[in-house]
Motif scaffolding. Structure first.
Motif, PDB file in Angstrom:
ATOM      1  N   SER A 257       0.828  -1.220   0.000  1.00 53.85           N
ATOM      2  CA  SER A 257       0.000   0.000   0.000  1.00 53.85           C
ATOM      3  C   SER A 257       0.857   1.263   0.000  1.00 53.85           C
ATOM      4  O   SER A 257       0.496   2.279   0.582  1.00 53.85           O
ATOM      5  CB  SER A 257      -0.947   0.013   1.202  1.00 53.85           C
TER       6      SER A 257
ATOM      7  N   THR B 209       2.530  -1.205   6.380  1.00 54.42           N
ATOM      8  CA  THR B 209       2.017  -0.211   5.433  1.00 54.42           C
ATOM      9  C   THR B 209       2.468   1.174   5.874  1.00 54.42           C
ATOM     10  O   THR B 209       2.925   1.357   7.002  1.00 54.42           O
ATOM     11  CB  THR B 209       0.475  -0.222   5.356  1.00 54.42           C
TER      12      THR B 209
ATOM     13  N   LEU C 132      -7.353   9.405  12.200  1.00 50.86           N
ATOM     14  CA  LEU C 132      -6.897   8.542  11.116  1.00 50.86           C
ATOM     15  C   LEU C 132      -6.251   7.275  11.671  1.00 50.86           C
ATOM     16  O   LEU C 132      -6.551   6.158  11.224  1.00 50.86           O
ATOM     17  CB  LEU C 132      -5.910   9.294  10.222  1.00 50.86           C
TER      18      LEU C 132
ATOM     19  N   ILE D 169       1.493   5.293   6.719  1.00 50.83           N
ATOM     20  CA  ILE D 169       0.395   6.186   7.081  1.00 50.83           C
ATOM     21  C   ILE D 169       0.682   7.495   6.355  1.00 50.83           C
ATOM     22  O   ILE D 169       1.801   8.025   6.428  1.00 50.83           O
ATOM     23  CB  ILE D 169       0.282   6.407   8.594  1.00 50.83           C
TER      24      ILE D 169
ATOM     25  N   ASP E 207      -8.079   6.174   3.094  1.00 54.05           N
ATOM     26  CA  ASP E 207      -8.263   7.589   3.423  1.00 54.05           C
ATOM     27  C   ASP E 207      -7.370   8.462   2.541  1.00 54.05           C
ATOM     28  O   ASP E 207      -6.177   8.217   2.402  1.00 54.05           O
ATOM     29  CB  ASP E 207      -7.915   7.832   4.898  1.00 54.05           C
TER      30      ASP E 207
ATOM     31  N   THR F 152      -0.155   5.135   0.095  1.00 57.72           N
ATOM     32  CA  THR F 152      -1.590   5.237   0.388  1.00 57.72           C
ATOM     33  C   THR F 152      -1.863   4.715   1.790  1.00 57.72           C
ATOM     34  O   THR F 152      -1.158   3.822   2.286  1.00 57.72           O
ATOM     35  CB  THR F 152      -2.448   4.424  -0.599  1.00 57.72           C
ATOM     36  N   ASN F 153      -2.886   5.243   2.410  1.00 52.56           N
ATOM     37  CA  ASN F 153      -3.347   4.690   3.676  1.00 52.56           C
ATOM     38  C   ASN F 153      -4.050   3.367   3.413  1.00 52.56           C
ATOM     39  O   ASN F 153      -4.803   3.238   2.437  1.00 52.56           O
ATOM     40  CB  ASN F 153      -4.304   5.666   4.368  1.00 52.56           C
TER      41      ASN F 153
ATOM     42  N   TYR G 107      -0.124  11.390   5.848  1.00 54.40           N
ATOM     43  CA  TYR G 107      -0.756  12.528   6.528  1.00 54.40           C
ATOM     44  C   TYR G 107       0.191  13.729   6.513  1.00 54.40           C
ATOM     45  O   TYR G 107       1.393  13.586   6.713  1.00 54.40           O
ATOM     46  CB  TYR G 107      -1.093  12.178   7.977  1.00 54.40           C
TER      47      TYR G 107
ATOM     48  N   TYR H  35       3.901   0.405  10.950  1.00 54.51           N
ATOM     49  CA  TYR H  35       3.643   1.508  10.033  1.00 54.51           C
ATOM     50  C   TYR H  35       4.945   2.252   9.742  1.00 54.51           C
ATOM     51  O   TYR H  35       5.652   2.681  10.656  1.00 54.51           O
ATOM     52  CB  TYR H  35       2.598   2.452  10.636  1.00 54.51           C
TER      53      TYR H  35
ATOM     54  N   ILE I   8      -7.509   3.346  11.332  1.00 50.91           N
ATOM     55  CA  ILE I   8      -6.699   2.312  10.682  1.00 50.91           C
ATOM     56  C   ILE I   8      -6.498   1.120  11.606  1.00 50.91           C
ATOM     57  O   ILE I   8      -6.694  -0.043  11.204  1.00 50.91           O
ATOM     58  CB  ILE I   8      -5.349   2.889  10.217  1.00 50.91           C
TER      59      ILE I   8
ATOM     60  N   ASN J  94      -6.557   2.050   4.718  1.00 51.31           N
ATOM     61  CA  ASN J  94      -8.028   2.118   4.755  1.00 51.31           C
ATOM     62  C   ASN J  94      -8.594   2.972   3.629  1.00 51.31           C
ATOM     63  O   ASN J  94      -9.799   3.223   3.578  1.00 51.31           O
ATOM     64  CB  ASN J  94      -8.506   2.650   6.104  1.00 51.31           C
TER      65      ASN J  94
END
Length: 769
Positions: A224, A274, A293, A276, A232, A227-228, A278, A307, A297, A230
């Motif tokens: 991923s 993954t 956020l 995060i 987002d 990208t987040n 932001y 993460y 997750i 989930n």
């Protein structure tokens, strides 16, 4: 550890010095043509285990032979799916690869199993009383052979699984189900985590690829990216900062796809990490948004192991590498960024203290002189995080007395970089673990080649990782993992009690090229390892990734896509990140991978390229290009010395090994051609600029003579690159932009260069008189 083998040491009996033409003839018959993405299809559909047994091999005195029938695998039926799948994999391996049929005996207890005969007993320390006393790390395993029995004891279930995979690897090298009768090895994992991306693509982790990863010692995937998990997109869709605008172009993540990967990876004992994503602004509102956020997750993905907080996606206020910024600004940025790291750690550890928080300040200037700043970042990190350090980027080197530094991921320097050395020391002084992003088989330095066949240089890096006791690794960026002998070598080195390097490489060479060619192949690998160490072109550049696909431009070619020279659109920006990144004159890959001259003849792009690719800082009055070309030539010449041996070994290989041997040579030849084409492109451009201002007709004619020789050589080289690309669809692929060059674009290059040779150069000669 000692390997048992059936391969005598001897030199190739073929005549050494096989030519490119000799090998090209063999290539055309040995390997069938394949279209782009053919290897993707094979990797997705072909079973991990294929026939590997050499029927001519017989057990030697002092070897334990697993009979073709009558043996069984014994394990505890209460084991989790990790060990159950490991047992089933080993049964399948023996059947498919070694033509050995074994029964699976699942028991309620392994008590008394040590008295069994014709058995492979596998379990954990908790399942087998007294086994594995020397094991002290997760993923560790002990293997003990006794008459008619093998015992595989794991520190944990993953350790037992990796122990079974180790037996498979030993048999692969032996090409038979034979092992040393006195085999006894206890192997502790050197890294608590080894994670990797997939060579196939951004979220392309089919089961067969996951299986190959596990068999090569990886225990985690990094997925991923950008990208987040989930889905987002708060930052990507709403921020106007430079990097957020790049994030906007990243595809949407489907949370279901991440869940599916996590569930499938578990079966192979693999964890998932993954990012995060932001942009933290330092305001109460921004902090509340970040906390929400993270909570969302970890609620939706309780099984994500950790993460990665990479500054390319997790940053404070304004993105950048802080090059040349005032100290006060840099330190304020660092404090706020690490505060955001702390917020993530706090929210995660409130739910599960075992979640790993891996801050990675990749983009912060990594040149040697920036060591104090890089140390400051480590000093600010929360204690319960684990810094992810970039291993080699920024490492200094010297060419002809001039100081340069690696501009990006490269193998030419072993590492660690000076800044990384300082950061490791600082983290250790705080009692922190250290993870590292470190290439171990492929790199952005020649990233369109699936792996770099330079085992001696790689091994130096493996030993450096061991010396610095790096706790965890991310072993590729977008080059990603694919199965090959360098990944195999790395897997051996990731546990203790590995065999001596030359013994291991000798076994691999004999298996892949035939016993008679063992030493010839090893000698070739030494040349390749020396060649890569002197390459001055570092990082994700044209020269290391697209030189074989980049034409020699003599004059501005016809436009192939839209241009904006007379529009209110800014043509340069349209060619850059936000316009799609394509050069309309050569739009077959992203513009940063295309070397395109300044046809106003104001800027020597070749000289500019040499400075950018090396990081060498010298005055404008000191030409760097001649030195750059000298070192490229040195590397290419060293590659050719190795290739003479490599080709000879492939041509002398047994028929049963010929295809594999030929494929190995194709990889090395394309690497050498990339070096040679890099040199040709830059020299040709330098001569073109000189020709533009040359008033002496004799000198102009001499310059044109040299340009014609370079052009003819490049045409011949491109024909061979095209042949290689049509036989191995891995060549040219790098998933950040799919294919950097393809058979089609190579054909277009040939059309353009032949036109230059037949029309433009003769016209220039006529006008120079």
């Amino acid at each position: 550890m000692v390997l048992a083998g059936g391969h005598p040491q001897s030199w190739a009996n073929a005549q050494t010095g096989a030519t490119t033409q000799d090998f090209a003839r063999e290539l055309r018959t040995a390997l069938a043509e394949e279209s782009p993405y053919a290897y993707h299809k094979r990797l997705t559909e072909t079973p991990v285990h294929v026939p590997r047994r050499d029927a001519a091999m017989v057990a030697k005195p002092g070897e334990l032979a697993i009979a073709n029938a009558g043996w069984k695998i014994v394990y505890d039926r209460r084991s989790s799916s990790v060990l159950q799948n490991g047992v089933e994999d080993f049964r399948d391996y023996l059947a498919r690869s070694m033509q050995v049929r074994v029964e699976v005996d699942a028991r309620d207890s392994l008590a008394g199993a040590q008295s069994l005969t014709k058995s492979i007993v596998v379990g954990t320390r908790g399942q087998m009383q007294g086994c594995g006393p020397a094991l002290n790390t997760p993923k560790g395993y002990e293997i003990v052979a006794s008459p008619e029995r093998l015992t595989v004891c794991g520190y944990d279930e993953r350790g037992a699984m990796f122990g079974l995979f180790h037996l498979e690897e030993r048999m692969n090298l032996r090409e038979a189900p034979y092992l040393p009768a006195n085999l006894k090895t206890a192997r502790n994992s050197l890294h608590q985590t080894r994670m990797v991306q997939s060579w196939m693509g951004w979220m392309d982790f089919p089961d067969m690829q996951l299986a190959h990863m596990a068999h090569n010692g990886f225990d985690s995937v990094f997925a991923s990216v950008y990208t987040n998990p989930n889905g987002d997109r708060t930052t990507a869709d709403n921020s106007t900062d430079f990097y957020a605008r790049l994030m906007f172009r990243v595809r949407n993540q489907d949370p279901a796809r991440v869940h599916d990967l996590i569930n499938r990876a578990k079966r192979f004992g693999m964890k998932v990490y993954t990012p995060i994503i932001y942009q933290y602004m330092g305001t109460p509102e921004s902090e509340a948004g970040l906390r929400k956020l993270v909570r969302d997750i970890i609620r939706d993905f309780p099984d994500i192991q950790g993460y990665v907080l990479l500054t390319e996606g997790f940053w404070y206020k304004k993105w950048g590498g802080l090059h040349g910024a005032p100290k006060e600004y840099v330190e304020d940025w660092a404090r706020n960024w690490t505060k955001a790291v702390g917020i993530v750690a706090e929210e995660c550890h409130r739910v599960n203290p075992a979640i790993e928080i891996l801050p990675w300040e990749y983009n912060i200037d990594f040149r040697p002189q920036n060591a104090p700043t890089k140390r400051f970042f480590i000093q600010q990190l929360p204690q319960d995080s684990i810094p992810m350090l970039t291993w080699e980027n920024g490492k200094s080197f010297e060419i002809d007395g001039m100081q340069g530094s690696l501009r990006d991921y490269s193998l030419s320097q072993v590492g660690p970089a000076e800044v990384t050395d300082v950061q490791i020391a600082e983290a250790r002084s705080r009692g922190m673990k250290v993870y590292s992003k470190v290439d171990t088989f492929a790199s952005w330095q020649y990233g369109t080649i699936p792996y770099l066949p330079c085992p001696y240089q790689w091994y130096k890096r493996y030993k450096a990782l061991e010396k610095y006791q790096v706790n965890g690794t991310l072993e590729s960026w977008s080059s990603g993992f694919g199965p090959h002998f360098i990944a195999e070598l790395r897997a051996w080195s990731a546990w203790t009690d590995a065999p001596p390097l030359d013994e291991l490489l000798g076994a691999i060479a004999a298996r892949d090229f035939g016993a008679a060619n063992r030493d010839t192949v090893m000698a070739a690998w030494k040349h390749f390892s020396q060649a890569i160490s002197t390459v001055p072109d570092t990082g994700p550049n044209m020269g290391t990734n697209n030189a074989v696909g980049n034409p020699l431009f003599f004059q501005e070619p016809p436009v192939r896509t839209a241009t904006f020279h007379h529009s209110w659109e800014d043509h340069a920006k349209w060619m850059g990140y936000f316009g799609g990144g394509l050069n309309p004159y050569w739009p077959f890959t992203v513009s940063r991978m295309v070397f395109y001259p300044d046809f106003t003849n104001k800027v020597n792009k070749a000289e500019q390229y040499a400075r950018s690719a090396t990081g060498v800082q010298v005055s404008k009055d000191v030409p760097l290009l001649p030195v750059f070309l000298k070192y490229l030539r040195r590397s290419a010449d060293e590659m050719e010395e190795g290739l003479k041996l490599y080709r000879a070994a492939a041509l002398a290989s047994p028929a049963s090994k010929r295809q594999k041997a030929v494929r190995e040579v194709v990889i090395a030849e394309q690497l050498a051609r990339m070096m040679e084409s890099d040199q040709a492109i830059l020299e040709f451009e330098d001569l073109r600029l000189k020709l533009a201002t040359e008033r002496d007709t004799g000198k102009a004619a001499s310059t044109l003579d040299r340009m014609e020789r370079i052009l003819r050589d490049e045409i011949a080289r491109t024909e061979l690159s095209l042949l290689a690309a049509t036989r191995d669809s891995r060549l040219g692929f790098q998933f950040e932009q799919d294919y950097v060059y393809t058979p089609y674009s190579l054909k277009e290059k040939l059309v353009l260069m032949r036109e230059t040779l037949q029309e433009h150069l003769p016209y220039a000669r006529k006008n120079a008189k």
